[in-house]
Motif scaffolding. Structure first.
Motif, PDB file in Angstrom:
ATOM      1  N   ASP A 108      -0.864  -7.869   5.684  1.00 25.63           N
ATOM      2  CA  ASP A 108      -0.509  -6.504   6.055  1.00 25.63           C
ATOM      3  C   ASP A 108      -1.589  -5.882   6.928  1.00 25.63           C
ATOM      4  OD1 ASP A 108       0.854  -4.054   6.091  1.00 25.63           O
ATOM      5  OD2 ASP A 108      -0.294  -3.316   4.374  1.00 25.63           O
ATOM      6  N   MET A 143      -0.879  -4.609  10.763  1.00 25.07           N
ATOM      7  CA  MET A 143      -1.084  -3.203  11.087  1.00 25.07           C
ATOM      8  C   MET A 143      -2.186  -3.036  12.133  1.00 25.07           C
ATOM      9  SD  MET A 143       1.256  -1.748   9.654  1.00 25.07           S
ATOM     10  CE  MET A 143       0.771  -0.134  10.239  1.00 25.07           C
ATOM     11  N   ALA A 175       4.544  -8.262   6.541  1.00 17.59           N
ATOM     12  CA  ALA A 175       3.476  -7.312   6.214  1.00 17.59           C
ATOM     13  C   ALA A 175       3.816  -6.524   4.958  1.00 17.59           C
ATOM     14  CB  ALA A 175       3.241  -6.367   7.386  1.00 17.59           C
ATOM     15  N   GLY A 176       5.042  -6.044   4.857  1.00 19.88           N
ATOM     16  CA  GLY A 176       5.427  -5.253   3.697  1.00 19.88           C
ATOM     17  C   GLY A 176       5.564  -6.069   2.432  1.00 19.88           C
ATOM     18  N   MET A 209       8.133  -2.476   1.587  1.00 23.41           N
ATOM     19  CA  MET A 209       7.179  -2.102   0.540  1.00 23.41           C
ATOM     20  C   MET A 209       7.843  -1.283  -0.559  1.00 23.41           C
ATOM     21  SD  MET A 209       3.756  -1.190   2.768  1.00 23.41           S
ATOM     22  CE  MET A 209       2.777  -0.888   1.314  1.00 23.41           C
ATOM     23  N   GLY A 225       1.659  -8.002   1.807  1.00 22.78           N
ATOM     24  CA  GLY A 225       0.553  -7.064   1.668  1.00 22.78           C
ATOM     25  C   GLY A 225      -0.790  -7.713   1.942  1.00 22.78           C
ATOM     26  N   ARG A 230       8.314  -2.430   7.599  1.00 26.96           N
ATOM     27  CA  ARG A 230       7.227  -2.577   6.630  1.00 26.96           C
ATOM     28  C   ARG A 230       7.345  -1.546   5.515  1.00 26.96           C
ATOM     29  NH1 ARG A 230       2.531   0.360   6.251  1.00 26.96           N
ATOM     30  NH2 ARG A 230       0.791  -0.620   5.104  1.00 26.96           N
TER      31      ARG A 230
END
Length: 366
Positions: A197, A201, A189-190, A251, A193, A247
């Protein structure tokens, strides 16, 4: 050596060593881990799950001592030092006994000696080697119950020691599952994106919106009640915290120059994530894991209290509290307080270690 020449790991280790409560808590956890591994060596009751009991000696106070008539049992194998004896040990609590020729007359234990029942059996019941001259030394022994006996006449200390296996094991297994699932989803996810992501989330928010105990109960009912099912259920509800932390770390780190350089060199995304980004984002994950140990122990205890955890006769601290909480108002509160205090100390130790790790890994404060 100057501090600037030391690695961040070395600085963190030095700070952790200076934290008295953190070191003490880690030592306590290590001692309890040793006790749980060698539980059947240390526990007075060597039977599997410490399940030997006699209702005639139920709910006895700590320090209770009784004369036991032991029947011969086979030799203990090496594996039974770790798993307990398969067959329940044959022994009878007695008030008194009398040898007459080739027979033994004994009086079964009771709180009212005047109501004691006598039985007569031949000495041959104890094997060919049973002789009147050596009978007392070989088959009559005093047994002391340091913490007393529970409502089924089982040794409370042995149940506590062997019950520690459940709490320790669920901590390790649940945290391992939460790390594997949480790091995977948090990392993708990080790093990627966008829609990936957003999907992760969305999944995290859905799981987070459901009360933890309710979600664990639902998963437990789906998988079935049992020892390993609880471990999996608890682990599958704790990964969301790990995923959110990972995450955020990914990021932040993926914008750094060494990640840009790795991309320029043509490294695969999987290599960049697992070889370069994740090793630099583990500090907060380690702290979260220590807290999750404590949470897993409490959740398992709650499930055992509700009857959804480790099933009898497997001893667990939550199950022991469930079986004896009513004794708090019946004059024998230690039956419920003993496992409760043990659980409190273990959870407190993990929380103290987590706090110490948080301070130690904050090397920027040096």
């Amino acid at each position: 050596m100057d501090k600037t020449d030391q690695s961040l790991t070395g600085l963190a280790l030095q700070k952790f060593k200076r934290n008295f409560w953190g070191v003490l808590s880690l030592g306590f956890i290590a001692v309890l881990l040793f006790i749980s591994i060698f539980a059947y060596v240390l526990a007075p009751d060597k039977t599997r799950n410490a399940n030997w009991g006699d209702l005639s000696i139920h709910s006895q106070s700590p320090g209770f001592t009784v004369t036991m008539l032991h029947f011969p049992s086979g030799p203990t194998t090496f594996s039974e030092y770790f798993t307990g004896r398969e067959t329940t040990e044959q022994k009878i609590p007695i008030l008194d006994y009398e040898l007459k020729g080739d027979s033994l007359t004994y009086y079964e234990y009771t709180d009212e000696p005047s109501l004691a029942v006598s039985k007569t059996i031949p000495l041959s019941s104890f094997g060919k080697g049973a002789k009147a001259e050596t009978f007392t030394d070989r088959y009559i022994k005093e047994q002391k119950f340091i913490l007393g006996t529970d409502s089924q006449g089982r040794d409370l200390l042995s149940r506590l020691i062997i019950g520690s296996r459940v709490s320790i094991a669920i901590g390790f297994v649940a945290v391992f599952i939460s790390l594997v699932v949480g790091i995977f989803f948090g990392a993708i996810a990080g790093y990627y994106g966008g829609k990936v992501d957003a999907f992760v989330m969305w999944l995290v928010n859905i799981i987070w919106s459901i009360p933890t105990l309710l979600l664990v109960i639902a998963i437990t009912l789906a998988l079935g009640k049992g020892f390993w099912q609880v471990f999996v259920a608890v682990g599958l509800t704790m990964w969301v915290e790990v995923a959110r932390v990972v995450r955020g770390q990914v990021m932040s780190i993926k914008q750094m120059q060494f990640v840009t350089a790795a991309r320029a060199l043509g490294y695969r995304n999987s290599r960049i994530i697992f070889n370069h980004i994740l090793p630099n984002s583990m500090a907060p994950v380690i702290v979260i894991s220590a807290a999750n140990f404590a949470s897993a122990i409490l959740v398992e205890s709650g499930l055992s209290f509700l009857g959804l955890g480790a099933q009898p006769p497997i001893p667990s601290w939550g199950g022991m509290i469930k079986d004896h909480y009513n004794y708090i108002i019946l004059g024998k509160p230690y039956l419920a307080l003993a496992p409760g205090v043990a659980m409190l100390l273990l959870v407190l130790a993990f929380m103290m270690v987590g706090n110490a790790l948080r301070d130690a890994l904050d090397v920027k404060s040096e």
